[in-house]
Design a protein around this motif. Structure first.
Motif, short mmCIF file in Angstrom:
data_model
loop_
_atom_site.label_atom_id
_atom_site.label_comp_id
_atom_site.label_asym_id
_atom_site.label_seq_id
_atom_site.Cartn_x
_atom_site.Cartn_y
_atom_site.Cartn_z
N GLY A 523 0.82 -1.20 0.00
CA GLY A 523 0.00 0.00 0.00
C GLY A 523 0.86 1.25 0.00
O GLY A 523 2.09 1.18 0.05
N THR A 536 -3.56 10.95 0.26
CA THR A 536 -4.84 10.27 0.04
C THR A 536 -5.51 10.78 -1.23
O THR A 536 -6.33 10.08 -1.83
CB THR A 536 -5.77 10.49 1.25
N ALA A 542 -6.28 1.62 0.63
CA ALA A 542 -5.25 1.13 1.55
C ALA A 542 -4.21 0.27 0.85
O ALA A 542 -3.09 0.13 1.34
CB ALA A 542 -5.90 0.34 2.69
N ASN A 543 -4.58 -0.30 -0.30
CA ASN A 543 -3.67 -1.18 -1.02
C ASN A 543 -3.61 -0.82 -2.50
O ASN A 543 -4.55 -0.24 -3.06
CB ASN A 543 -4.11 -2.65 -0.88
#
Length: 641
Positions: A523, A536, A542-543
């Protein structure tokens, strides 16, 4: 008295050995080493404010960057009409990549990189014009003088004292992995504090160039601490100062945080043989783990520091793969990881200031080119001529930076000598962006026209823009040549071309292939100081989808073609980590209905070399030569160390 004299002799011998080990890697420079120690033994370098335009001094109210329109940027990157057929071939992907400006918000420094390239290209075009008209000798007669292996400033009579306590050493062609800067001097004066800074290159009309490394020794402390401290940082006109890194640290830090396997702040760098922080020599404290608030008197603290007023010090700053490392009197003291857009190949000057009496300043291991007249295997190193749109089994794109002359020469002399490459069955090209240094660009152009295996790209190289090179590789492999498979690798990787071809033939997957060292469980890095930091906004999940590590992976023709077409249409998602970007593109292609096959190859070594390797990464030129010789002698993929 005899005991004291013996100690002096031991110290002198130790200094000689240290200098020989740390500074001089070229045997031809041993004579210069003696000059350092004897010719300057009684006179120190005086400060000079040499001609070094546009270097930042007071970092307040930096001059604004000149903003120009997209149309003007593209106009500055136009290709002149009077180039030869061979010269146009070096720019095949140039105009196709111009729509990159459409992705100016997707990758860091997009506009700046192309705007800087426009300035650099205008200067280079004049060089090309003069060369084509015959007013310049393109034979490379004076290349050593333009990009020397080392630069030494040891004769104080050549320097002029001025009222600005600044010393500059010009680095003509940047620095690369393995380059070093040696500063020999004695901290003195009232405060005994000084700074060593690596300054980036700049183009006409630009604001102050960035500070790639600010190494600040404060012997009497600062506002944060009264104890001696080393403060490291970076500076850019648009971003101001970055987060400073202090050694010793004032906060708890991760003991496993290392740069090229070295601690960011070591505990063994003092003259007494104790740690930087030890209490009466009994207890060792790792400064990357412990706070500085320890019960130690001021004298013990200051005596443990690697620099001391009135003591001659030899400081050697080495350029590593992941960061820069300072060694003081033979002991590693600090390591500073590279930050985004602060690459060592962009360094143009060294600036030293403060309370230090200099004896010598030496830059060594600098990028340099070979004189064409001395290359006995020149014809063998030139790329075989390939007909436009020729069908080939494999196209290999090698990512390189402009001043990595030695690495490219090593690749040409080693795995590019495979018969499959010499015959044209496999085509290899280097993909290189422009440099902000005009001398480097001239050398790059001369090299490209000599060997015919370089694709020059319309932007200045920054680490975050390697994704563009991956796109260019896909374009070339599906447009300039028609390759069944397209491979991406690096100029510090050894590629066993025979093994790659054998594996591709054995698996017999002609469509939807991603072949390499597949990572399907990773990630994004969320540490803001990480070279691989991802916000973000850039990637919210997350991955990552499965991706193949950058030192060597292969995609089938259809995958590369779709990447090319999506780039042309503007629908290709930009992501600054190029190997992950390819994984994202392949995942999107898979979601679009293509049957994708991920084939893992564990013998693609991403952290060095292991026996039975298919690709060995992090190989210096001498390692590439050694691996090639072992292959020729034993017919087996054996490592050299």
């Amino acid at each position: 008295m005899k005991r004291w004299s013996g100690s002096v002799v031991v110290i002198i011998l130790f200094s000689l050995l240290t200098l020989k080990y740390l500074i001089i890697e070229n045997p031809l420079t041993e004579k210069s080493l003696r000059n350092i120690l004897y010719r300057n033994s009684t006179e120190t370098l005086k400060w000079t404010l040499q001609i070094a335009p546009n270097l930042p001094q007071n970092k307040i109210n930096p001059s604004p960057f000149v903003v120009i329109s997209t149309e003007q940027i593209l106009a500055n990157l136009t290709i002149p009409s009077n180039l030869t057929y061979v010269q146009l071939g070096l720019l095949h992907t140039w105009q196709i990549l111009n729509p990159l400006l459409n992705f100016s918000n997707s990758l860091p420094k997009t506009i700046e990189a192309m705007q800087e390239a426009g300035f650099a290209w205008s200067i280079l075009k004049n060089h090309i014009k003069n060369q084509n008209q015959g007013s310049l000798d393109g034979s490379g007669t004076d290349k050593k003088e333009q990009c020397p292996y080392s630069i030494r400033e040891m004769n104080s009579s050549r320097l002029v004292f001025t009222n600005g306590n600044l010393f500059y050493l010009k680095i003509p062609c940047g620095m690369v992995l393995g380059s070093s800067l040696t500063v020999i001097g004695t901290p003195g004066g009232l405060y005994g504090s000084f700074k060593i800074e690596l300054i980036g290159s700049s183009l006409p009309g630009e604001p102050d160039p960035p500070v790639v490394l600010h190494y600040n020794v404060r012997l009497l402390g600062d506002k944060v601490t009264e104890d001696p401290v080393i403060v490291q940082n970076t500076w850019t006109p648009t971003g101001e100062w970055g987060p400073e890194v202090r050694c010793p640290s004032i906060k708890e830090s991760n003991s496993e945080e290392k740069v090229d396997g070295l601690e960011m702040c070591r505990d063994n760098g003092n003259r007494t043989g104790k740690g930087i922080f030890s209490e009466k020599g009994k207890n060792f404290y790792n400064i990357t783990k412990r706070s500085l608030h320890m019960k130690m008197n001021d004298g013990e603290r200051k005596n443990a520091f690697p620099y001391k007023q009135g003591f001659l010090t030899i400081s050697v700053l080495r350029i590593g793969a992941e960061g820069m490392h300072m060694v003081v009197d033979g002991r590693h003291i600090t390591s500073f990881p590279y930050r985004s857009n602060f690459e060592p190949w962009l360094i143009g000057n060294v600036r030293i200031s403060g309370d230090i009496k200099l004896l010598s300043v030496i830059a060594s291991g600098l990028p340099t080119t070979e004189k064409l007249g001395s290359i006995i295997d020149l014809e063998m190193l030139k790329s075989p001529q390939i007909a436009p749109h020729k069908s080939v089994d494999l196209f290999i794109g090698v990512v390189s930076t402009a001043n990595n002359f030695k690495r490219r020469m090593a690749v040409r002399r080693t795995w590019m000598q495979y018969e499959d490459v010499r015959s044209g069955r496999v085509v290899v090209r280097f993909f290189v962006g422009l440099h902000k240094n005009g001398v480097v660009n001239e050398e790059l152009w001369n090299e490209a026209t000599t060997y015919g295996d370089i694709q020059i790209l319309p932007f200045v190289d920054y680490y975050g823009l390697i994704t563009w090179k991956t796109i260019a590789i896909c374009i070339y492999g599906t447009d300039a040549v028609l390759a069944s498979y397209v491979m991406k690798t690096d100029d510090d990787a050894f590629v066993r071309v025979d093994s790659i071809l054998s594996s591709l033939k054995k698996m017999n997957i002609t469509n939807g292939l991603l072949y390499g060292r597949i990572n399907d469980d990773s990630g994004p890095h969320r540490d803001i100081n990480s070279k691989w930091y991802i916000t973000t906004e850039e990637w919210k999940e997350a991955n990552y989808p499965p991706w193949a590590h950058g030192p060597g992976y292969v995609v089938s023709h259809d995958i590369a073609k779709i990447v090319h077409e999506q780039h042309k249409s503007g629908s290709l998602k930009m992501f600054k980590l190029e190997d992950v970007a390819m994984g994202i593109w392949v995942d999107n292609i898979k979601n679009g209905g293509v049957d994708v096959k991920y084939v893992k190859e564990d013998n693609i070594n991403i952290l060095g070399c292991k026996e039975n390797y298919v690709v060995a990464h992090y190989q210096e030129p001498r390692d590439l030569h050694c691996l090639w010789e072992k292959l020729l002698e034993t017919k087996r993929p054996l490592c050299c160390n």
